[in-house]
Design a protein around this motif. Structure first.
Motif, PDB file in Angstrom:
ATOM      1  N   THR A 165       0.809   9.193  -9.049  1.00  0.00           N
ATOM      2  CA  THR A 165       2.256   9.055  -8.875  1.00  0.00           C
ATOM      3  C   THR A 165       2.873   8.351 -10.075  1.00  0.00           C
ATOM      4  O   THR A 165       3.923   8.762 -10.581  1.00  0.00           O
ATOM      5  CB  THR A 165       2.566   8.271  -7.589  1.00  0.00           C
ATOM      6  N   VAL A 219       5.743   9.887 -12.497  1.00  0.00           N
ATOM      7  CA  VAL A 219       7.063   9.278 -12.614  1.00  0.00           C
ATOM      8  C   VAL A 219       7.372   8.877 -14.049  1.00  0.00           C
ATOM      9  O   VAL A 219       8.530   8.796 -14.440  1.00  0.00           O
ATOM     10  CB  VAL A 219       7.172   8.070 -11.661  1.00  0.00           C
ATOM     11  N   ALA A 267      13.362  10.732 -12.354  1.00  0.00           N
ATOM     12  CA  ALA A 267      12.280   9.885 -11.852  1.00  0.00           C
ATOM     13  C   ALA A 267      12.323   9.819 -10.333  1.00  0.00           C
ATOM     14  O   ALA A 267      11.290   9.918  -9.669  1.00  0.00           O
ATOM     15  CB  ALA A 267      12.385   8.486 -12.452  1.00  0.00           C
ATOM     16  N   MET A 268      13.536   9.681  -9.777  1.00  0.00           N
ATOM     17  CA  MET A 268      13.652   9.622  -8.319  1.00  0.00           C
ATOM     18  C   MET A 268      13.194  10.926  -7.685  1.00  0.00           C
ATOM     19  O   MET A 268      12.488  10.926  -6.676  1.00  0.00           O
ATOM     20  CB  MET A 268      15.092   9.323  -7.921  1.00  0.00           C
ATOM     21  N   THR A 290      11.125  13.045  -8.945  1.00  0.00           N
ATOM     22  CA  THR A 290       9.697  13.216  -9.169  1.00  0.00           C
ATOM     23  C   THR A 290       8.872  12.395  -8.186  1.00  0.00           C
ATOM     24  O   THR A 290       7.830  12.828  -7.713  1.00  0.00           O
ATOM     25  CB  THR A 290       9.337  12.801 -10.605  1.00  0.00           C
ATOM     26  N   LEU A 291       9.378  11.218  -7.874  1.00  0.00           N
ATOM     27  CA  LEU A 291       8.680  10.344  -6.932  1.00  0.00           C
ATOM     28  C   LEU A 291       8.456  11.058  -5.604  1.00  0.00           C
ATOM     29  O   LEU A 291       7.439  10.886  -4.954  1.00  0.00           O
ATOM     30  CB  LEU A 291       9.541   9.100  -6.717  1.00  0.00           C
ATOM     31  N   LYS A 292       9.425  11.870  -5.218  1.00  0.00           N
ATOM     32  CA  LYS A 292       9.338  12.498  -3.900  1.00  0.00           C
ATOM     33  C   LYS A 292       8.730  13.894  -3.966  1.00  0.00           C
ATOM     34  O   LYS A 292       8.700  14.594  -2.963  1.00  0.00           O
ATOM     35  CB  LYS A 292      10.743  12.594  -3.297  1.00  0.00           C
ATOM     36  N   LEU A 337       7.022   4.764  -0.697  1.00  0.00           N
ATOM     37  CA  LEU A 337       7.878   5.698  -1.428  1.00  0.00           C
ATOM     38  C   LEU A 337       9.299   5.152  -1.524  1.00  0.00           C
ATOM     39  O   LEU A 337       9.937   5.164  -2.581  1.00  0.00           O
ATOM     40  CB  LEU A 337       7.895   7.023  -0.663  1.00  0.00           C
ATOM     41  N   LEU A 364       9.530   2.140  -3.831  1.00  0.00           N
ATOM     42  CA  LEU A 364       9.429   2.501  -5.240  1.00  0.00           C
ATOM     43  C   LEU A 364      10.750   3.034  -5.787  1.00  0.00           C
ATOM     44  O   LEU A 364      11.028   2.921  -6.978  1.00  0.00           O
ATOM     45  CB  LEU A 364       8.327   3.549  -5.439  1.00  0.00           C
ATOM     46  N   VAL A 365      11.566   3.640  -4.918  1.00  0.00           N
ATOM     47  CA  VAL A 365      12.839   4.196  -5.388  1.00  0.00           C
ATOM     48  C   VAL A 365      13.824   3.080  -5.728  1.00  0.00           C
ATOM     49  O   VAL A 365      14.634   3.203  -6.643  1.00  0.00           O
ATOM     50  CB  VAL A 365      13.463   5.123  -4.321  1.00  0.00           C
TER      51      VAL A 365
END
Lengths: 329, 317
Positions: free
Chosen positions: A104, A108, A260-261, A263-265, A307, A310-311
Motif C-alpha cells: 500500500t 500511494v 493518493a487518496m 490510490t489508497l482505496k 484505511l 491513512l486518508v
C-alpha cells in the motif's frame, strides 16, 4: 409479496427501475408541496424539507455504519468478544499483513508521483499545439473506463506463454521482451516486481486526470508573468522549472493528494489481475478478503479503519495547502 | 479543493483552431493569447519534445487497441498469435461478442441490463437530494448551517469500505439484501457528500440579487429553487450527472458487496469472468469491451461537461 424485490426479465427490471424513480419523485414532490407555503409553514420545517432527506441518507448510510465499524474493530471475528487492539496488532505485526502495508505504501507513493510527472510533462508538451484536443483525449480515455476493464486490458498486455517450440507470445509486453532477445516473463507472478506491473495500470488510468487539471492550471498562468520571464531570457526547460512549476503549485498538490487518496482505496485492479495473490495485496483488497471471504469481521473492520486513518493526513495536508495558497492570493 | 481554475476551458477551442491555419495571417494586431500560441508553437518543433509526446500517446493507446482488435479475432487465432500479426492475414468475427453476450458461461446481456437498471436511479436520486440540500446550505439561513456543511464536506473522505459490513447487515435485517433497492440506496448515499459539496459551489456562484428579487416578489424557497436556480444550474447538473454515471457504471466494490448473482452489474460479471476463465481471451476481450462501450460513448460525446466536473471538484475516490 416479493415482486418488488426480485425481477427476472429485462422488462420487469426496467419496470422496477421506473417504479423506484416514480416512488422517489412522488415522495420528494409531497415533501416539497408540503413546505411550499411561505406564510403558513415555519421556516425550520422548510429547511428540514430541503436538507432532511439528504441528511437522513448520510446519517443512515455513512455516519452510523462508520461508527459501528470502528466499534467492531475492537471485537473478535464473530463480533462477540471484546479484544481491545488485537486486530490492529495483528494487522501491523503479522508477516502477511506487513507485505500488504508495504505494498500500500508503494502504491500511494509511486502512483501519484508518476502520474503527476507524466501528466505534467504531457500537458506542457501538447499545450497550444495543433493536436492538443486529440492528444489530450487519447491520454484521457482510460479515465472513462472501469478499472476492471483497464485490468483486463493490461492483463492481456502482460499475458505469458512458455518459451518453447512454435509457441508465439500473445501478450504485447512479452513479445517486446522476446524481440529484444530475452526470455518471456511471468510479470504478474514474480515478486516483488509484480506490484509495479499492477501499479502501472493505475498510473495509466490516473495520468489523464493529472494532465487535465494541470493543463487548465498552466493555461491560467497570467500572461505578464510568462512575458516577463521570456524578456528575462528564460527558455524551454528553465521556463518550465522556474515559471510553470511554481505557478501551478496549488494544482500540483491537489492532483498529488487526490490521486493518493484514490490510490489508497484501489481494490479493483488488484482483485481483477491477481486476486491479491503472489504478494500483491493492498489494504483495500485485504479488507475485502478478510471481511467477505474469510469472515474475519473484526480484522476486516480494523483494516477499514486503518484505511480511513491513512486518508486523514492527506486531507489535512491538502486543506492546509489550499488555505495557504488562498491567503497568498 | 475547488481552487483549481475553471475559466481556461472556455478558451480552449478558439486556441486550438488558431494553430491550424499555417498560411500568412491577415495583418492585424494579434491578441495576447494569439501571441502566446505562436510563441508556444516553437516548443513542439523540438524533435525531442514531440518524440516524447508521441511516445506517450502511443503507450496510452496501444493496449486498448490491442484489446479491441483481439475481441474481433477468431478464438483460435487469439490463442496462437499476437493481435499485431492480424495485419498479415486479417480475419475477423463477431462470434466472441455473441458468446460473451448470450453464451451460457458469460451471459453478459443480462448484466448489461442490470447495469442500466442500477445506474439510472443511482444518478437521479443523489443529484435530486443533493440539489435540495445544497440549496438549503447556500440560500436558507438556519442555525448550525456551517457546522453541518463542514460535516458533510468532511464525510467525503470516508472510505466506503468502512460502511459496507454494517450496511449489509442492516439490509439483511430488513430482508432486502441483494435486491436492486440496496444497490440504488448505497450508491445514492455514497454519492451525496461530494454531490452536495460540488452543487453548493455552483449554487453559491449565482448572483444573490436574483434570489433576492424573487424573494421580494413573494416567492417561497420551493419556487425560488425551481424557477430561479434550477434553470441556471443545468450545466452543473450535467457535469455531475456524467461524473456520477461513470462512477456507478464503472463501480466494482458496491456491486460486489450488495448485489446478488441476479442483480449484479457488468463490472462484477466481467471481473468474475477474469477470475474464473482467465485464459478465455475471446470472452474476456469482448466482455471487457462490452463493459467499456457505454462509458466511452458518454465520455466522447460529453467530454466538455466531464472535464468541467473534474475541474470543479476532484476529490471523490
Amino acid at each position: 409479496m416479493d415482486w418488488w424485490k426480485y425481477a427476472d426479465t429485462p422488462l420487469e427490471k426496467f419496470g422496477l427501475m421506473f417504479l423506484a424513480i416514480a416512488l422517489f419523485v412522488i415522495v420528494m414532490g409531497v415533501i416539497l408541496v408540503a413546505v411550499d407555503r411561505p406564510k403558513r409553514v415555519p421556516r425550520w420545517l422548510v429547511t428540514l424539507g430541503f436538507v432532511g432527506p439528504a441528511l437522513l441518507f448520510i446519517t443512515f448510510g455513512l455516519v452510523i455504519p462508520g461508527v459501528r465499524t470502528i466499534y467492531q474493530s475492537f471485537f473478535d471475528n464473530r463480533s462477540v468478544e471484546f479484544i481491545g487492539f488485537d486486530n490492529y496488532v495483528q494487522a501491523f505485526t503479522q508477516d502477511q499483513f506487513q507485505i500488504v502495508l508495504r505494498n500500500t505504501a508503494i502504491w500511494v507513493i509511486v502512483v501519484p508521483v508518476a502520474a503527476t510527472i507524466i501528466g505534467l510533462i504531457y500537458a506542457v508538451l501538447v499545450d497550444r499545439t495543433r493536436f492538443e484536443k486529440l492528444a489530450k483525449a487519447l491520454i484521457f480515455i482510460p479515465m472513462a473506463i472501469s478499472m476492471v476493464g483497464a485490468s483486463i486490458i493490461w492483463k492481456f498486455v502482460y499475458e505469458f506463454r512458455p518459451d518453447q517450440g512454435n509457441i508465439q507470445q500473445i501478450g504485447l509486453l512479452n513479445q517486446v521482451v522476446v524481440w529484444l532477445g530475452f526470455e518471456p516473463q511471468q510479470f504478474l507472478i514474480g515478486q516483488p516486481a509484480n506490484t509495479f506491473f499492477l501499479i502501472a495500470v493505475m498510473i495509466w488510468i490516473q495520468t489523464g486526470f493529472a494532465m487535465t487539471i494541470l493543463s487548465a492550471a498552466i493555461k491560467a498562468i497570467p500572461d505578464d508573468i510568462v512575458e516577463a520571464a521570456r524578456l528575462d531570457g528564460l527558455k524551454g526547460v528553465q521556463m518550465f522549472r522556474f515559471i510553470t512549476v511554481p505557478s501551478i503549485r496549488p494544482a500540483l498538490i491537489v492532483v498529488l493528494t487526490t490521486i493518493a487518496m484514490g490510490t489508497l482505496k484501489v481494490f479493483d485492479i488488484v482483485r481483477t489481475m491477481t486476486g491479491g495473490q503472489f504478494g500483491t495485496s493492498v489494504v483495500a483488497n485485504e479488507f475485502y478478503t478478510q471481511s467477505f471471504r474469510m469472515n474475519n469481521i473484526g480484522l476486516g473492520a480494523a483494516l477499514a479503519v486503518i484505511l480511513f486513518v491513512l486518508v486523514i493526513p492527506l486531507v489535512i495536508y491538502n486543506v492546509r495547502q489550499l488555505r495557504i495558497s488562498e491567503e497568498i492570493r | 479543493m475547488t481552487s483549481t481554475p475553471t475559466p481556461p476551458i472556455a478558451s480552449e477551442d478558439s486556441l486550438t483552431t488558431q494553430g491550424a491555419s499555417g498560411g500568412p495571417r491577415p495583418v492585424k494586431k494579434l491578441s495576447r493569447l494569439e501571441k502566446r500560441a505562436i510563441a508556444a508553437k516553437g516548443k513542439l518543433s523540438s524533435p525531442w519534445a514531440s518524440g516524447i509526446a508521441i511516445l506517450l500517446a502511443i503507450l496510452w493507446t496501444v493496449p486498448t487497441v490491442g484489446l479491441l482488435v483481439t475481441s474481433f479475432r477468431p478464438q483460435i487465432d487469439i490463442l496462437s498469435s499476437g493481435w499485431w500479426t492480424t495485419l498479415r492475414d486479417p480475419e475477423f468475427t463477431l462470434s466472441n461478442y455473441e458468446q460473451a453476450l448470450y453464451g451460457s458461461s458469460a451471459n453478459l446481456a443480462t448484466y448489461f441490463v442490470n447495469s442500466i437498471v442500477i445506474t439510472l436511479p443511482a444518478v437521479v436520486i443523489p443529484i435530486t437530494l443533493a440539489l435540495l440540500a445544497s440549496y438549503a446550505f447556500a440560500w436558507i439561513d438556519f442555525k448550525g448551517r456551517s457546522i453541518l456543511f463542514v460535516a458533510v464536506f468532511a464525510l467525503q473522505i470516508v472510505p466506503i469500505q468502512i460502511t459496507l459490513i454494517p450496511l449489509l447487515r442492516q439490509y439483511v435485517q430488513w430482508d432486502i439484501a441483494g435486491t436492486f433497492w440496496t444497490v440504488w440506496l448505497s450508491h445514492s448515499i455514497f454519492a451525496l457528500p461530494l454531490a452536495i459539496f460540488l452543487l453548493h459551489n455552483f449554487m453559491k456562484d449565482i448572483p444573490p440579487s436574483l434570489v433576492e428579487a424573487a424573494r421580494v416578489d413573494g416567492a417561497g424557497h420551493v419556487k425560488i429553487f425551481f424557477r430561479v436556480l434550477l434553470p441556471l444550474l443545468v450545466p452543473a447538473i450535467a457535469s455531475f450527472a456524467i461524473f456520477q454515471f461513470l462512477w456507478v457504471w464503472n463501480d466494482l466494490l458496491v456491486g460486489l458487496t450488495f448485489a446478488n448473482p441476479d442483480s449484479r452489474p457488468l463490472t462484477v460479471a466481467v471481473a468474475d469472468l477474469a477470475g474464473s476463465r482467465g485464459g478465455d481471451w475471446h470472452l474476456l476481450t469482448a466482455g471487457a469491451f462490452i463493459s467499456m462501450i457505454v462509458p466511452l460513448v458518454v465520455f466522447l460525446a460529453l467530454q466538455r461537461y466531464f472535464v468541467r466536473g473534474l475541474l470543479a471538484g476532484s476529490v471523490k475516490g
